[in-house]
Design an enzyme around this catalytic site. Structure first.
Site, PDB file in Angstrom:
ATOM      1  N   TYR A  57       0.820  -1.208   0.000  1.00  0.00           N
ATOM      2  CA  TYR A  57       0.000   0.000   0.000  1.00  0.00           C
ATOM      3  C   TYR A  57       0.860   1.267   0.000  1.00  0.00           C
ATOM      4  CZ  TYR A  57      -3.614  -3.350   1.496  1.00  0.00           C
ATOM      5  OH  TYR A  57      -4.466  -4.429   1.604  1.00  0.00           O
ATOM      6  N   HIS A  95       0.053 -12.063   1.163  1.00  0.00           N
ATOM      7  CA  HIS A  95      -0.926 -11.197   0.486  1.00  0.00           C
ATOM      8  C   HIS A  95      -1.542 -11.876  -0.730  1.00  0.00           C
ATOM      9  CE1 HIS A  95      -1.722  -6.613  -0.244  1.00  0.00           C
ATOM     10  NE2 HIS A  95      -2.809  -7.327  -0.421  1.00  0.00           N
ATOM     11  N   GLY A 120     -17.501   0.925  -2.069  1.00  0.00           N
ATOM     12  CA  GLY A 120     -18.326   2.129  -2.032  1.00  0.00           C
ATOM     13  C   GLY A 120     -19.669   2.004  -2.708  1.00  0.00           C
TER      14      GLY A 120
END
Length: 332
Positions: free
Chosen positions: A57, A123, A207
């Site tokens: 990130y 990950h 979202g």
């Protein structure tokens, strides 16, 4: 303030955690370090006890952010980060070799200003390295006192079983919301059987299930511009489904984001969603979901709304999907 808690292996964390990626990576606007620090500390004030980051990130920027913003409160939260995906010389690299894992971990500890990461994930699965070798590297890191629990991200049921045979896995992290249900194929049942916690990222569908998306006019650096579900006719269709979801939320007297999070929480007691946000108001809204008991009727209506091929478009681009081990539905 105390939130309800859930178990991830031997770890006890707040029922809703905080995904920190968006503070440094992935979406349209990156907030200032000062704004991010205020949000992170407000999360801790409100009882969040799980913060989730990764070496990838922002090319380490997100870990560095946490290192500067909240490590003075280190005893108050479970710190989770990830290896295998990393940024090397400005380029995204997938490397699950033990040597690469050791390098990424040492760099992460330095950026985070700590000597211990409570939960450390692979990950992604590196197809060129047996998962047993990658997990073995984490076992050695655990024996060295650098990490606590071991986790996996975006991995299939078969891979989870292989990894768990090397060392008990505390948590598996994958995308999960009413909008994205791949883990229902096999991963959730495997976690239930093996006593592994499940961490749900993007629990409000990036979202869309927080009534935060109107069109596909994405900024240049926004990950969603590369995701088939969030562009063109696919997005137009999916927004219509989202509008029906919003109507259910209104009938329940809660916000769409709270409804999506409550649905995830209701699916199993070993699931911990980690919504991300850049706004304190949204953080506060999300955390209310930890105390919402969704009734069976509302859950059934949501399940019916998102059944079958209700959502159009793949989760990832073909290039990104090549690094995802999680099971796919037909046509994905």
């Amino acid at each position: 303030m105390a939130l309800p808690t859930r178990r991830l292996g031997s770890l006890t964390v707040s029922a809703v955690g905080l995904g920190c990626m968006g503070l440094s990576h992935g979406y349209d606007v990156i907030p200032s370090a000062e704004e991010s620090a205020r949000l992170l500390n407000r999360a801790l004030d409100l009882g969040v006890t799980m913060l989730d980051t990764a070496a990838l990130y922002g090319g380490g920027a997100n870990e560095r952010l946490l290192g500067g913003a909240v490590m003075h409160r280190r005893s108050e939260f479970t710190l989770a980060s990830k290896c295998v995906l990393d940024m090397v010389d400005g380029k995204r690299v997938l490397d699950g070799s033990p040597a690469a894992i050791a390098r990424t971990l040492d760099a992460a500890l330095a950026r985070l200003c700590t000597d211990f990461i409570d939960l450390y994930y692979l990950h992604r699965l590196d197809p060129n390295v047996p998962v047993e070798e990658s997990v073995g590297a984490l076992v050695r890191a655990r024996e060295a006192g650098k990490i606590g629990a071991i986790g996996l991200s975006e991995m299939s049921a078969a891979t989870i079983r292989r990894a768990h045979a090397v060392h008990p896995i505390a948590a598996v992290q994958s995308e999960y919301s009413p909008f994205s249900r791949n883990v229902e194929i096999a991963v959730l049942d495997t976690c239930r059987e093996l006593g592994i916690g499940f961490v749900a990222f993007s629990p409000t569908a990036r979202g869309l299930l927080a009534d935060a998306i109107r069109d596909d006019a994405w900024a240049a650096g926004d990950l969603r511009r590369t995701m088939p579900r969030f562009t063109g006719e696919n997005l137009a269709h999916n927004l219509r489904v989202g509008a029906a979801f919003n109507a259910i939320a209104q009938e329940c007297g809660i916000t769409p984001a709270q409804l999506s999070l409550a649905w995830v929480l209701a699916k199993a007691p070993f699931i911990v969603p980690i919504p991300g946000t850049r706004r304190i108001a949204h953080l506060e809204e999300n955390l209310v979901a930890a105390t919402i008991a969704l009734d069976d009727e509302a859950t059934a209506r949501i399940d019916a709304l998102f059944t079958g091929d209700a959502i159009r478009g793949a989760r990832y681009s073909a290039a990104a999907q090549a690094q995802i081990d999680t099971e796919r539905f037909p046509g994905e």
